[in-house]
Motif scaffolding. Sequence first.
Motif, mmCIF file in Angstrom:
data_model
loop_
_atom_site.group_PDB
_atom_site.id
_atom_site.type_symbol
_atom_site.label_atom_id
_atom_site.label_comp_id
_atom_site.label_asym_id
_atom_site.label_seq_id
_atom_site.Cartn_x
_atom_site.Cartn_y
_atom_site.Cartn_z
ATOM 1 N N GLU A 1 0.464 0.277 -8.616
ATOM 2 C CA GLU A 1 0.254 -0.833 -7.691
ATOM 3 C C GLU A 1 1.276 -1.926 -7.958
ATOM 4 O OE1 GLU A 1 -3.156 -3.881 -6.073
ATOM 5 O OE2 GLU A 1 -3.728 -2.181 -7.328
ATOM 6 N N THR B 1 2.396 1.724 -3.412
ATOM 7 C CA THR B 1 1.378 2.209 -4.348
ATOM 8 C C THR B 1 1.208 3.713 -4.192
ATOM 9 O OG1 THR B 1 0.214 0.089 -4.292
ATOM 10 C CG2 THR B 1 -1.047 2.006 -5.047
ATOM 11 N N SER B 2 1.107 4.161 -2.953
ATOM 12 C CA SER B 2 0.913 5.575 -2.666
ATOM 13 C C SER B 2 2.123 6.406 -3.093
ATOM 14 C CB SER B 2 0.643 5.759 -1.173
ATOM 15 O OG SER B 2 0.633 7.111 -0.823
ATOM 16 N N ARG B 3 3.311 5.948 -2.766
ATOM 17 C CA ARG B 3 4.530 6.723 -3.031
ATOM 18 C C ARG B 3 4.953 6.702 -4.500
ATOM 19 N NH1 ARG B 3 8.403 7.187 1.086
ATOM 20 N NH2 ARG B 3 9.339 8.701 -0.302
ATOM 21 N N GLY C 1 2.898 5.601 -7.199
ATOM 22 C CA GLY C 1 1.818 5.813 -8.153
ATOM 23 C C GLY C 1 1.489 4.626 -9.029
ATOM 24 N N GLU D 1 0.833 -1.214 0.000
ATOM 25 C CA GLU D 1 0.000 0.000 0.000
ATOM 26 C C GLU D 1 0.865 1.260 0.000
ATOM 27 O OE1 GLU D 1 -2.735 -0.224 3.298
ATOM 28 O OE2 GLU D 1 -3.686 -2.032 2.499
ATOM 29 N N ARG D 2 1.922 1.280 0.826
ATOM 30 C CA ARG D 2 2.815 2.455 0.862
ATOM 31 C C ARG D 2 3.509 2.657 -0.483
ATOM 32 N NH1 ARG D 2 3.553 0.322 5.768
ATOM 33 N NH2 ARG D 2 5.503 -0.712 5.259
#
Length: 184
Positions: A58, A52-54, A56, A49-50
């Motif tokens: 998955e 994916t967030s950082r 951009g 998840e981190r």
Amino acid sequence: MDSQGQVGPRVVWAVVGSGVGPLLLAATRGGLVNVVFHATDSVRRGAVERLTSRLGAEPVEAPGDPVLAEAICQVEAYFAGERRGFDVPLDWSLVSGFNREVLRELASGVPYGTVVGYGDLARRVGQPGAAQAVGMSMGANPLPVVVPCHRVVESGGGIGGFGGGLETKRKLLALEGVLPEPLF
């Protein structure tokens, strides 16, 4: 399709066993981007998840990815005592500024089987007196083991802190011959 005409995931990951427990390794086309200790299912989910967030994109589980496969091979050889350094390409996109400068110096200037003090590392990057900031850089290291933050210790002889836990730091230093093997 990305800007280089390549199709498929931009971030890949796999979990590999090690002498300090399961490690999650993640890579981009630019190189190894993240190593995460204690990669249980819940830790793995949080790490993905981190990322994916950082980043951009998955991350996709893909241990056969060439960059990731080479990183896995080198990590396994390190823990088997057959490798003293890493030469996989690194993607530094999860760290910047002072932290990146400190971690690059650590990666290139503190060889296997040696340690450096927080203050000494601060001086090496031209920031004498920034020992505490170097400690924060170690905590921000997205590539532990490969970028050997376990080799940074307190100047008075203490082991210092470690994001993977002090037992993990002791095991890594013992593997490299800096500390005796734990008795149990």
